[in-house]
Design an enzyme around this catalytic site. Structure first.
Site, PDB file in Angstrom:
ATOM      1  N   SER A 228      34.870  12.606  -0.889  1.00 13.89           N
ATOM      2  CA  SER A 228      35.195  11.236  -1.265  1.00 13.89           C
ATOM      3  C   SER A 228      35.827  10.503  -0.073  1.00 13.89           C
ATOM      4  O   SER A 228      35.215  10.426   0.978  1.00 13.89           O
ATOM      5  CB  SER A 228      36.102  11.248  -2.502  1.00 13.89           C
ATOM      6  OG  SER A 228      36.191   9.976  -3.077  1.00 13.89           O
ATOM      7  N   ASP A 451      26.395   9.939  -8.839  1.00 10.55           N
ATOM      8  CA  ASP A 451      27.813   9.788  -8.497  1.00 10.55           C
ATOM      9  C   ASP A 451      28.286   8.382  -8.829  1.00 10.55           C
ATOM     10  O   ASP A 451      27.745   7.407  -8.316  1.00 10.55           O
ATOM     11  CB  ASP A 451      28.000  10.063  -7.003  1.00 10.55           C
ATOM     12  CG  ASP A 451      29.457  10.220  -6.608  1.00 10.55           C
ATOM     13  OD1 ASP A 451      30.306   9.481  -7.143  1.00 10.55           O
ATOM     14  OD2 ASP A 451      29.749  11.072  -5.761  1.00 10.55           O
ATOM     15  N   HIS A 481      30.922  13.289  -9.365  1.00 14.92           N
ATOM     16  CA  HIS A 481      31.491  12.952  -8.061  1.00 14.92           C
ATOM     17  C   HIS A 481      31.697  14.241  -7.276  1.00 14.92           C
ATOM     18  O   HIS A 481      32.661  14.966  -7.492  1.00 14.92           O
ATOM     19  CB  HIS A 481      32.811  12.220  -8.278  1.00 14.92           C
ATOM     20  CG  HIS A 481      33.403  11.642  -7.035  1.00 14.92           C
ATOM     21  ND1 HIS A 481      32.713  10.828  -6.166  1.00 14.92           N
ATOM     22  CD2 HIS A 481      34.659  11.759  -6.498  1.00 14.92           C
ATOM     23  CE1 HIS A 481      33.501  10.462  -5.170  1.00 14.92           C
ATOM     24  NE2 HIS A 481      34.685  11.020  -5.355  1.00 14.92           N
TER      25      HIS A 481
END
Length: 511
Positions: A228, A451, A481
């Site tokens: 991320s 995602d 994710h």
């Protein structure tokens, strides 16, 4: 996703921007980043590893990790423009490789946010990296401004609870005034309590910290696993120190080409897509169809919450904003879809908001004891130290139709969250990042089609931005994710690279 507080956790990550400070070149280390001895070996400050204590409240609290874990503090410059000036300490954690024979080195993790504590996070996630642990020391850290690394402090727990009850998607001028006043109170608290560190929590400075960590660990190159927001940090590092890049994996990748508006708009579409995928899956699951909500029922629930928040067993009330963020929290992983079904059923049928509020708490950094870690404060501070853009109420109102069209559930909150950095006491540094990493070794860049927080297009643009000889794109046709430990094909490809040095073929697709 409201102007009363920063977007929580990775909800903000796709709207961040990166760049370099004026004192560094694209291909060289800043002075003091850990040089080399006369034989070309890395040279850095020795780390004094000790048995770990329990995570602090700022890190998220919890129990002390087991004997396999060691913790330390590493001094780094507060301001890299003054490398010999005031220092701050970075909190580090590691567990050494289980097999000394065949050990590769240290593998440094950043799990995202920005604002997540690696010291608290790595021990709880280490089982997912079990195979890597055989040959790597697993290492993580609290980035500057986070947890116990000169953590940013803003409002108290009670003030954060009160702010969460304020309508962050104002429908009239009166609600707007209250929301803006709450936002100003938050910013003023950050300026009062953390003035010294706010100018220096930008991503480029954190990347320089990474190189200090590399040198202190005694590694010639940085082996790195970013997830991320951690992908953004890793890309900045590669741009600043391409010759120091070791085996690097970026999973759930932030789009480096997007400004905050495009990033927030992309996330609105991404979460709406994930919600649609959840609704389709729920409707076809055996025994679940009868309790599955419809999109219209969800939007109707949120409209009711705007006027009348739901009661909970905690005595707190579930607001519209909290419900939106709670829904978003459940969409990060397919494993939590069942909790979303339970929460929506409870809200619609029983008229209580317990489950959705608990989901909101997981993404806002609020513990069961009512104490917040510093996730929100660090998230806002890092985001605003990076992003140059400052938006006005007029900007938001102009863009509201576009955001609502992108997502009837998440769009409006995402639009108003653009005010998070308005009147921030520190100027942002960048518009969009330069992630060119010419001279770097291969960097595996992974995007997941489903995602919600970092749409797959961002991985494609990151791979291209790093450079054709650097970025190796791996696309996964899945949900959630992040992919490592979730998708067998992607996990196998990452292991082959990190353990054997064999990256997948560019533009490989995993089903």
């Amino acid at each position: 996703m409201s102007p009363t507080r920063p977007r929580a956790a990775a909800l903000a990550s796709a709207s961040l921007v990166i760049a370099l400070t004026a004192t560094a070149t694209a291909c060289g280390e800043d002075r003091g980043s850990g040089g080399a001895d006369g034989k070309g070996r890395p040279q850095g400050v020795a780390i004094d590893w000790k048995r770990c204590e329990a995570p602090t409240a700022a890190q998220g609290a919890g129990k002390a990790p087991g004997k396999a874990w060691q913790c330390a503090k590493l001094p780094v410059p507060l301001d890299y423009g003054k490398p010999d000036g005031e220092k701050i300490e970075l909190a580090l954690i590691r567990s050494t490789a289980r097999k000394k024979q065949g050990r590769i080195g240290s593998l440094v993790f950043n799990f995202g946010g920005p604002g997540g504590s690696g010291v608290a996070g790595l021990p709880s996630l280490a089982d997912e990296y079990d195979k890597l642990h055989d040959r790597y020391d697993l290492v993580s850290f609290d980035p500057r401004g986070v947890g116990e690394s000169a953590g940013v402090r803003c409002q108290s727990d009670k003030e954060l609870d009160a702010a969460a009850q304020i309508d962050g998607t104002p429908d009239d001028d009166a609600e707007l005034r209250v929301s803006l006043a709450s936002n100003k109170a938050y910013i003023d608290a950050c300026a009062k309590n953390s003035a010294k560190v706010l100018p220096h929590v930008d991503t480029a400075s954190a990347a320089r910290d990474l190189d200090r960590i590399r040198a202190a660990l005694g590694e010639e190159k940085l082996h790195y696993f970013g997830i991320s927001y951690g992908t953004e940090l890793g890309a900045v590092y590669a741009h600043l120190f391409p010759k120091k890049v070791g085996r690097t994996v970026l999973d759930a990748v932030v789009d480096p080409t997007q400004d905050p508006v495009k990033g927030s708009l992309g996330q609105s579409k991404g979460f709406q897509l994930a919600l649609g995928n959840y609704l389709k899956s729920c409707g076809t699951s055996a025994g679940a169809a009868a309790g599955c909500p419809k999109l219209g029922e969800i939007t109707a629930l949120l409209k009711r919450l705007d006027a009348s928040p739901l009661p909970t067993d905690q005595g707190r009330k579930l607001t519209q904003d909290e419900a939106v963020n709670g829904i978003a929290a459940a969409l990060y992983s397919k494993d939590t879809w069942k909790y979303l079904t339970a929460g929506l059923q409870e809200a619609m049928r029983k008229g209580t908001g317990n489950t959705l509020l608990l989901l909101f708490d997981t993404i806002s950094g609020r513990g069961p004891d009512g104490r917040y870690n510093n996730l929100q404060a660090a998230n806002r501070a890092i985001s605003c130290a990076d992003a140059e853009q400052r938006y006005t109420v007029a900007d938001v109102k102009q863009r509201l139709p576009e955001f609502r069209a992108a997502s009837p559930v998440f769009g409006e909150s995402a639009a108003w969250s653009l005010l998070a950095c308005t009147d921030w006491p520190v100027k942002g540094k960048w518009k969009t990042p330069d992630v060119r990493a010419e001279g770097s070794g291969p960097i595996v860049v992974i995007g997941n089609a489903g995602d919600p927080a970092t749409p797959v297009a961002g991985a494609e643009r990151m791979a291209e931005g790093l450079g054709r000889s650097v970025g190796v794109l791996l696309t996964v046709e899945g949900e959630g994710h992040g992919t490592y430990g979730v998708n067998a094909c992607a996990t196998k490809a990452v292991n082959a690279y990190l353990l054997e040095g064999k990256p997948p073929a560019n533009r490989t697709t995993c089903a």
